[in-house]
Design an enzyme around this catalytic site. Structure first.
Site, PDB file in Angstrom:
ATOM      1  N   GLN A  11     -15.283 -17.007  15.150  1.00  0.00           N
ATOM      2  CA  GLN A  11     -14.763 -18.044  14.259  1.00  0.00           C
ATOM      3  C   GLN A  11     -15.860 -19.024  13.875  1.00  0.00           C
ATOM      4  O   GLN A  11     -16.716 -19.349  14.678  1.00  0.00           O
ATOM      5  CB  GLN A  11     -13.608 -18.793  14.935  1.00  0.00           C
ATOM      6  N   SER A  96     -16.650 -14.236  21.183  1.00  0.00           N
ATOM      7  CA  SER A  96     -15.212 -14.513  21.228  1.00  0.00           C
ATOM      8  C   SER A  96     -14.431 -13.392  20.538  1.00  0.00           C
ATOM      9  O   SER A  96     -14.455 -12.257  20.995  1.00  0.00           O
ATOM     10  CB  SER A  96     -14.923 -15.900  20.636  1.00  0.00           C
ATOM     11  N   LEU A  97     -13.775 -13.652  19.387  1.00  0.00           N
ATOM     12  CA  LEU A  97     -13.032 -12.577  18.716  1.00  0.00           C
ATOM     13  C   LEU A  97     -13.955 -11.418  18.357  1.00  0.00           C
ATOM     14  O   LEU A  97     -13.522 -10.263  18.240  1.00  0.00           O
ATOM     15  CB  LEU A  97     -12.332 -13.100  17.455  1.00  0.00           C
ATOM     16  N   ARG A 121      -3.511 -12.486  19.188  1.00  0.00           N
ATOM     17  CA  ARG A 121      -4.404 -13.419  19.894  1.00  0.00           C
ATOM     18  C   ARG A 121      -4.444 -14.762  19.163  1.00  0.00           C
ATOM     19  O   ARG A 121      -4.325 -15.829  19.777  1.00  0.00           O
ATOM     20  CB  ARG A 121      -5.803 -12.792  19.987  1.00  0.00           C
ATOM     21  N   HIS A 214     -10.693 -21.190  24.688  1.00  0.00           N
ATOM     22  CA  HIS A 214     -11.556 -20.920  25.852  1.00  0.00           C
ATOM     23  C   HIS A 214     -11.524 -22.015  26.907  1.00  0.00           C
ATOM     24  O   HIS A 214     -12.564 -22.470  27.379  1.00  0.00           O
ATOM     25  CB  HIS A 214     -12.997 -20.629  25.402  1.00  0.00           C
ATOM     26  N   GLN A 263     -11.264 -13.662  29.016  1.00  0.00           N
ATOM     27  CA  GLN A 263     -12.002 -14.302  27.925  1.00  0.00           C
ATOM     28  C   GLN A 263     -11.184 -15.390  27.211  1.00  0.00           C
ATOM     29  O   GLN A 263     -11.738 -16.354  26.696  1.00  0.00           O
ATOM     30  CB  GLN A 263     -12.422 -13.205  26.935  1.00  0.00           C
TER      31      GLN A 263
END
Length: 323
Positions: A11, A96-97, A121, A214, A263
């Site tokens: 992101q 991340s993603l 998610r 996170h 994660q």
């Protein structure tokens, strides 16, 4: 000898118009965008190409959209350029993603399944904390220990005449080059900005995000992903993944499941992941997808490594010519 790692953005790399040039130029890219649209029963590609930015930035849209652009680039490299991932890349990693994009690229997850997992998610992360109650901030010019000390101090709530209590405030991303992102209760984030300034931190800014990603506040989203990933079909990747939460390589499908769940609430250890890949012999990082954020981070962490962003038809042509 050049040893490549393929890396996949997260992101913050999104922009209106992303993927449009790829779709106009290449049938394999159009096929990826159609597959994602079908999987989500939504014209996500239209939102990517035309906006509005406000809708594209909603995390349940951003996450599958960035994956779609990354996989469109890879499919064009494979089908038009004859690239075989396992012959060209020694490792894959994503921020991340982007970890889901990396797994889809390495054949661990199918594209449609990845799109649905990322939609879930994004939705679960958004729902985990009511709007306005959580936040994130970037600290510039700090190391990990300093960031942890700022979090520990700012987490304390002091009310006169009452015992101190604490609010959740944790390190979300260790991006390297002195850039650390923290995440937690909005009130704790506000205090952290003050603590950072009092400690002489170069810059401390609240980030315009919709949820505190996170950190422990994301526990309900981790539970939702745990259930979904338990049902998901995950194959061993054709090249190892360097995982966000361990900064180590992994190929076992069950271990990958566990790491993807961890994660959601865990720290993205990007600095250590890049150092790990360099220690494993990587000297070239190829960022596939939208923007150039990761290439910039890698240059600060591993200045001797080559970096390249591949996201447009011209980038694809130049990369294939370099192989």
């Amino acid at each position: 000898m050049t040893v490549h790692a393929f890396i996949f953005p997260g992101q913050g790399s999104q922009s209106v118009g992303m993927g449009a040039e790829l779709a106009a130029a290449f049938a394999p890219a159009r096929e990826v965008f159609e597959e994602v649209d079908d999987a989500l029963e939504q014209k996500l590609s239209a939102l990517m190409f035309e906006g509005p930015m406000e809708d594209l930035t909603r995390t349940e849209n951003t996450q599958p959209a960035l994956m779609a652009v990354s996989l469109a680039v890879l499919r064009v490299l494979e089908k038009e350029g004859g690239l075989e991932l396992k012959r060209v890349a020694a490792l894959v990693a994503g921020h991340s993603l982007g970890e889901y994009s990396a797994l889809a690229a390495a054949g661990s997850l199918g594209i449609a399944q990845t799109a649905r997992l990322l939609r879930l998610r994004g939705t679960a992360m958004q729902k985990a904390v009511p709007a306005g109650e959580g936040g994130m901030a970037a600290l510039i010019g700090v190391d990990l220990e300093q960031a942890r000390a700022i979090c520990a101090e700012a987490a304390i709530v002091r009310v006169e005449g009452e015992p101190d209590c604490t609010e959740i405030l944790e390190v979300a991303n260790d991006n390297g080059g002195g850039q650390i992102v923290i995440s937690g209760r909005a009130t704790a984030i506000e205090r952290a900005i003050g603590v950072a300034k009092a400690r002489g931190v170069k810059r401390a800014v609240v980030l315009p995000v919709s949820a505190p990603f996170h950190c422990s506040l994301m526990a309900p989203a981790a539970d939702a992903m745990g259930e979904a990933l338990e049902r998901a079909e995950i194959a061993a990747p054709v090249v190892p993944l360097v995982a966000n939460v361990s900064a180590a390589k992994v190929t076992d499908p069950q271990a990958i499941r566990d790491l993807l769940v961890r994660q959601v609430t865990g720290t993205v250890r990007w600095r250590e992941s890049v150092d790990s890949m360099v220690a494993m012999g990587v000297n070239s990082f190829v960022e596939l997808g939208a923007g150039k954020v990761l290439s910039g981070l890698v240059r600060r962490i591993a200045p001797d490594a080559a970096t390249r962003s591949v996201g447009t038809p011209a980038d694809i042509e130049a990369f294939l010519a370099s192989l």
